[in-house]
Design a protein around this motif. Structure first.
Motif, PDB file in Angstrom:
ATOM      1  N   HIS A  63       0.834  -1.211   0.000  1.00  0.00           N
ATOM      2  CA  HIS A  63       0.000   0.000   0.000  1.00  0.00           C
ATOM      3  C   HIS A  63       0.866   1.258   0.000  1.00  0.00           C
ATOM      4  CE1 HIS A  63      -3.733   2.239   0.746  1.00  0.00           C
ATOM      5  NE2 HIS A  63      -2.905   3.084   1.336  1.00  0.00           N
ATOM      6  N   ARG A  64       1.868   1.286   0.846  1.00  0.00           N
ATOM      7  CA  ARG A  64       2.718   2.470   0.944  1.00  0.00           C
ATOM      8  C   ARG A  64       3.542   2.691  -0.336  1.00  0.00           C
ATOM      9  NH1 ARG A  64       5.555   2.365   6.687  1.00  0.00           N
ATOM     10  NH2 ARG A  64       6.589   4.170   5.753  1.00  0.00           N
ATOM     11  N   LYS A  65       3.970   1.621  -0.976  1.00  0.00           N
ATOM     12  CA  LYS A  65       4.690   1.764  -2.251  1.00  0.00           C
ATOM     13  C   LYS A  65       3.773   2.345  -3.323  1.00  0.00           C
ATOM     14  CE  LYS A  65       7.860  -2.123  -1.504  1.00  0.00           C
ATOM     15  NZ  LYS A  65       8.310  -3.426  -2.038  1.00  0.00           N
ATOM     16  N   ASP A  78      12.834   4.386  -8.828  1.00  0.00           N
ATOM     17  CA  ASP A  78      13.574   5.552  -9.311  1.00  0.00           C
ATOM     18  C   ASP A  78      13.814   6.588  -8.222  1.00  0.00           C
ATOM     19  OD1 ASP A  78      13.362   4.291 -11.753  1.00  0.00           O
ATOM     20  OD2 ASP A  78      11.953   5.744 -12.614  1.00  0.00           O
ATOM     21  N   LEU A  79      13.212   6.400  -7.055  1.00  0.00           N
ATOM     22  CA  LEU A  79      13.285   7.403  -5.991  1.00  0.00           C
ATOM     23  C   LEU A  79      14.194   7.014  -4.836  1.00  0.00           C
ATOM     24  CD1 LEU A  79       9.457   8.137  -5.887  1.00  0.00           C
ATOM     25  CD2 LEU A  79      11.235   9.578  -6.924  1.00  0.00           C
ATOM     26  N   VAL A  80      14.686   5.796  -4.842  1.00  0.00           N
ATOM     27  CA  VAL A  80      15.481   5.293  -3.720  1.00  0.00           C
ATOM     28  C   VAL A  80      16.681   6.199  -3.430  1.00  0.00           C
ATOM     29  CG1 VAL A  80      16.882   3.361  -2.883  1.00  0.00           C
ATOM     30  CG2 VAL A  80      14.720   2.915  -4.062  1.00  0.00           C
ATOM     31  N   ASP A  81      17.418   6.593  -4.444  1.00  0.00           N
ATOM     32  CA  ASP A  81      18.599   7.431  -4.229  1.00  0.00           C
ATOM     33  C   ASP A  81      18.240   8.835  -3.766  1.00  0.00           C
ATOM     34  OD1 ASP A  81      20.317   5.380  -4.914  1.00  0.00           O
ATOM     35  OD2 ASP A  81      20.508   6.015  -7.006  1.00  0.00           O
ATOM     36  N   ALA A  82      17.041   9.309  -4.113  1.00  0.00           N
ATOM     37  CA  ALA A  82      16.637  10.678  -3.760  1.00  0.00           C
ATOM     38  C   ALA A  82      16.438  10.870  -2.261  1.00  0.00           C
ATOM     39  CB  ALA A  82      15.355  11.044  -4.510  1.00  0.00           C
ATOM     40  N   THR A  91      14.672  14.466   3.412  1.00  0.00           N
ATOM     41  CA  THR A  91      13.820  14.622   4.590  1.00  0.00           C
ATOM     42  C   THR A  91      12.353  14.298   4.324  1.00  0.00           C
ATOM     43  OG1 THR A  91      13.474  16.965   4.122  1.00  0.00           O
ATOM     44  CG2 THR A  91      15.329  16.384   5.579  1.00  0.00           C
ATOM     45  N   LEU A  92      11.998  14.021   3.097  1.00  0.00           N
ATOM     46  CA  LEU A  92      10.591  13.790   2.761  1.00  0.00           C
ATOM     47  C   LEU A  92       9.938  12.630   3.517  1.00  0.00           C
ATOM     48  CD1 LEU A  92       8.323  14.937   1.050  1.00  0.00           C
ATOM     49  CD2 LEU A  92       9.057  13.448  -0.813  1.00  0.00           C
ATOM     50  N   PRO A  93      10.610  11.494   3.716  1.00  0.00           N
ATOM     51  CA  PRO A  93       9.936  10.391   4.418  1.00  0.00           C
ATOM     52  C   PRO A  93       9.453  10.743   5.825  1.00  0.00           C
ATOM     53  CG  PRO A  93      11.877   9.570   3.305  1.00  0.00           C
ATOM     54  CD  PRO A  93      11.920  11.084   3.211  1.00  0.00           C
ATOM     55  N   PRO A  99       2.473   8.134   5.367  1.00  0.00           N
ATOM     56  CA  PRO A  99       3.743   7.405   5.233  1.00  0.00           C
ATOM     57  C   PRO A  99       4.094   7.066   3.781  1.00  0.00           C
ATOM     58  CG  PRO A  99       2.025   5.932   6.011  1.00  0.00           C
ATOM     59  CD  PRO A  99       1.418   7.307   5.926  1.00  0.00           C
ATOM     60  N   LEU A 100       5.234   7.546   3.352  1.00  0.00           N
ATOM     61  CA  LEU A 100       5.784   7.205   2.046  1.00  0.00           C
ATOM     62  C   LEU A 100       6.794   6.086   2.248  1.00  0.00           C
ATOM     63  CD1 LEU A 100       6.418  10.795   0.645  1.00  0.00           C
ATOM     64  CD2 LEU A 100       4.438   9.335   0.253  1.00  0.00           C
ATOM     65  N   LEU A 101       7.028   5.325   1.192  1.00  0.00           N
ATOM     66  CA  LEU A 101       7.995   4.237   1.288  1.00  0.00           C
ATOM     67  C   LEU A 101       8.836   4.220   0.022  1.00  0.00           C
ATOM     68  CD1 LEU A 101       9.013   1.917   3.036  1.00  0.00           C
ATOM     69  CD2 LEU A 101       7.353   0.436   1.903  1.00  0.00           C
ATOM     70  N   PHE A 102      10.113   4.475   0.177  1.00  0.00           N
ATOM     71  CA  PHE A 102      11.022   4.572  -0.950  1.00  0.00           C
ATOM     72  C   PHE A 102      11.798   3.280  -1.148  1.00  0.00           C
ATOM     73  CE2 PHE A 102       9.989   8.803   0.335  1.00  0.00           C
ATOM     74  CZ  PHE A 102       9.834   9.476  -0.865  1.00  0.00           C
ATOM     75  N   ILE A 103      11.048   2.228  -1.442  1.00  0.00           N
ATOM     76  CA  ILE A 103      11.596   0.916  -1.760  1.00  0.00           C
ATOM     77  C   ILE A 103      10.940   0.484  -3.062  1.00  0.00           C
ATOM     78  CG2 ILE A 103      11.757  -1.502  -1.029  1.00  0.00           C
ATOM     79  CD1 ILE A 103      11.555  -0.538   1.870  1.00  0.00           C
ATOM     80  N   ALA A 104      11.704  -0.091  -3.965  1.00  0.00           N
ATOM     81  CA  ALA A 104      11.169  -0.501  -5.264  1.00  0.00           C
ATOM     82  C   ALA A 104       9.961  -1.416  -5.103  1.00  0.00           C
ATOM     83  CB  ALA A 104      12.251  -1.194  -6.082  1.00  0.00           C
ATOM     84  N   GLY A 105       8.990  -1.234  -6.003  1.00  0.00           N
ATOM     85  CA  GLY A 105       7.779  -2.056  -5.979  1.00  0.00           C
ATOM     86  C   GLY A 105       6.513  -1.264  -6.210  1.00  0.00           C
TER      87      GLY A 105
END
Length: 141
Positions: A63-65, A78-82, A91-93, A99-105
């Motif tokens: 859901h978070r992805k 594409d956002l993992v490195d950001a 600082t966005l997370p 809740p945002l989740l910066f993990i591929a998927g």
């Protein structure tokens, strides 16, 4: 001069079911148990499915992805490195209530160039989850 806008068909529950089925089949073929979430353009759930043997947290991560991909209109891969130290979104997370989740998927879903929703897959390795989501998108016509 006025410019006419063309209506874009929204993501339907049938579309969402098709996406969930395709992502789960791709995961099953790889021997991975997953959870899949499909959100509409407003961030509302259209479909969710967790395989019986998928880790419980995969429901939350899928859901978070999807939510992150929708809000930023970009694949989470594409956002993992950001979000790494020094990255554009470092600082966005922690800056938002949602809740945002910066993990591929997580992958946004576009129709006629317009954002209509997002799919999130959780339960496998991040690159696997991304692959399952992309494979599912290829089933939408």
């Amino acid at each position: 001069m006025t410019t006419a806008t063309t209506a874009v068909a929204p993501l339907t529950s049938h579309d969402a079911d098709t996406l969930v089925t395709a992502a789960r089949r791709a995961a099953e073929a790889a021997g991975v148990t997953v959870s899949v979430t499909v959100l509409d353009a407003g961030g509302h759930p259209l479909a969710f499915r967790r395989d019986d043997r998928a880790v419980l947290i995969s429901g939350e991560t899928s859901h978070r992805k999807a939510f992150t991909a929708l809000q930023l209109n970009a694949p989470t891969a594409d956002l993992v490195d950001a979000v790494q130290p020094g990255g554009l979104f470092h600082t966005l997370p922690t800056a938002l209530d949602r809740p945002l989740l910066f993990i591929a998927g997580g992958v946004p879903i576009h129709r006629d160039g317009r954002l209509v929703g997002a799919i999130g897959v959780g339960g496998g390795a991040p690159d696997q989850d991304h692959s399952f989501a992309v494979t599912a998108l290829e089933t939408l016509v």
